[in-house]
Design an enzyme around this catalytic site. Sequence first.
Site, PDB file in Angstrom:
ATOM      1  CG  ASP A  45      35.687  40.810  42.603  1.00 57.92           C
ATOM      2  OD1 ASP A  45      36.303  41.086  43.528  1.00 57.92           O
ATOM      3  OD2 ASP A  45      35.366  41.709  41.827  1.00 57.92           O
ATOM      4  CE1 TYR A  73      42.182  43.569  36.345  1.00 57.37           C
ATOM      5  CE2 TYR A  73      42.963  45.876  35.868  1.00 57.37           C
ATOM      6  CZ  TYR A  73      42.727  44.711  36.583  1.00 57.37           C
ATOM      7  OH  TYR A  73      42.997  44.930  38.085  1.00 57.37           O
ATOM      8  CE1 TYR A 176      37.473  48.512  43.755  1.00 57.15           C
ATOM      9  CE2 TYR A 176      38.104  50.757  43.642  1.00 57.15           C
ATOM     10  CZ  TYR A 176      38.165  49.804  44.259  1.00 57.15           C
ATOM     11  OH  TYR A 176      38.447  49.679  45.370  1.00 57.15           O
ATOM     12  CG  LEU A 197      37.776  41.539  35.089  1.00 65.18           C
ATOM     13  CD1 LEU A 197      38.153  42.487  33.848  1.00 65.18           C
ATOM     14  CD2 LEU A 197      37.431  42.134  36.309  1.00 65.18           C
TER      15      LEU A 197
END
Length: 309
Positions: A45, A73, A176, A197
């Site tokens: 994103d 992440y 997610y 993120l």
Amino acid sequence: MYFSCPNVNGVLLLDKSKGVSSNYALQEVRRIFNFSKAGYTGTLDPLATGMLPICFGSSTKFSRYLLDSDKRYLVTAKLGKRTDTSDCYGKILKESPILFNREQLNNVLKNFRGNISQVPSMFSALKHQGIPLYKYARKGIIIQRKERLINVYKLKVIKWDNDELELDISCSKGTYIRTLIEDIGEQLGCSAYVIALRRLQVAKCSLYKMLTLDQLNKLFSIFIKTGISLKELIDQLILPIDSQLSHLPVVNLLPLSARRFKQGQLIFINKLTLNGLVRVTEGTLHKFIGIAKIAHNGYIAPQCLLNND
């Protein structure tokens, strides 16, 4: 003037910056290198930064196997609030006091390690009838989503400072992170959403080999000024095709068997104990030639073959 690099096959690990889409980043790389055949795997994103594998030439055939690999992440969550997009770009829907202590935090995080079920966010790229869910969400349309089984291998607290919580997360495909953070917030009783993120790893690709768009442009300037060989420069930047498949076990074939394999034939492997997919190489140089699936009775079946240029 930009690079002109026809017939380049391999992977570039782009360090995507915040605020741009994955497609924008891809088009910038294509512009710099003048590559016609290129694509990325694993959408990030605009909010997210970090590893975005860019595949060139024949490596695009194998990008789906990288998409199916594990990810890592670094995420920062804002506690005490919930938004309609589960990130800082959304509207605040709810505010709650932060009342938990460290012991309660640790107990909640235990519930999110290992195999868990997750319902994908409406603000995700998951498609319904060919249309990404986020397009429905922007119109106020809610689509029923099925729970997915995911695996969170590591969920580690890096820092907790009042209303901000930083976590290091290693997880399976299909996870997610925004949904994970929102679910953690709900169990903590205070809500939460993502404010930062960064993807640190895809499969076993090293974060230390990532390059930003600014770095690529600077390298182009050096290339022009110093007259460094174009091939030498490309070899330094582009990783081999099978570097994106390093998470798969390897089966090496002798030249005769390799030739049959490249013709699409099943190959018998004595004492084969592996399952799933394998990376197939040829001869003493272990040249990568394709991906195979373990079939019955010790055979491997070709799934995706490298072009025999």
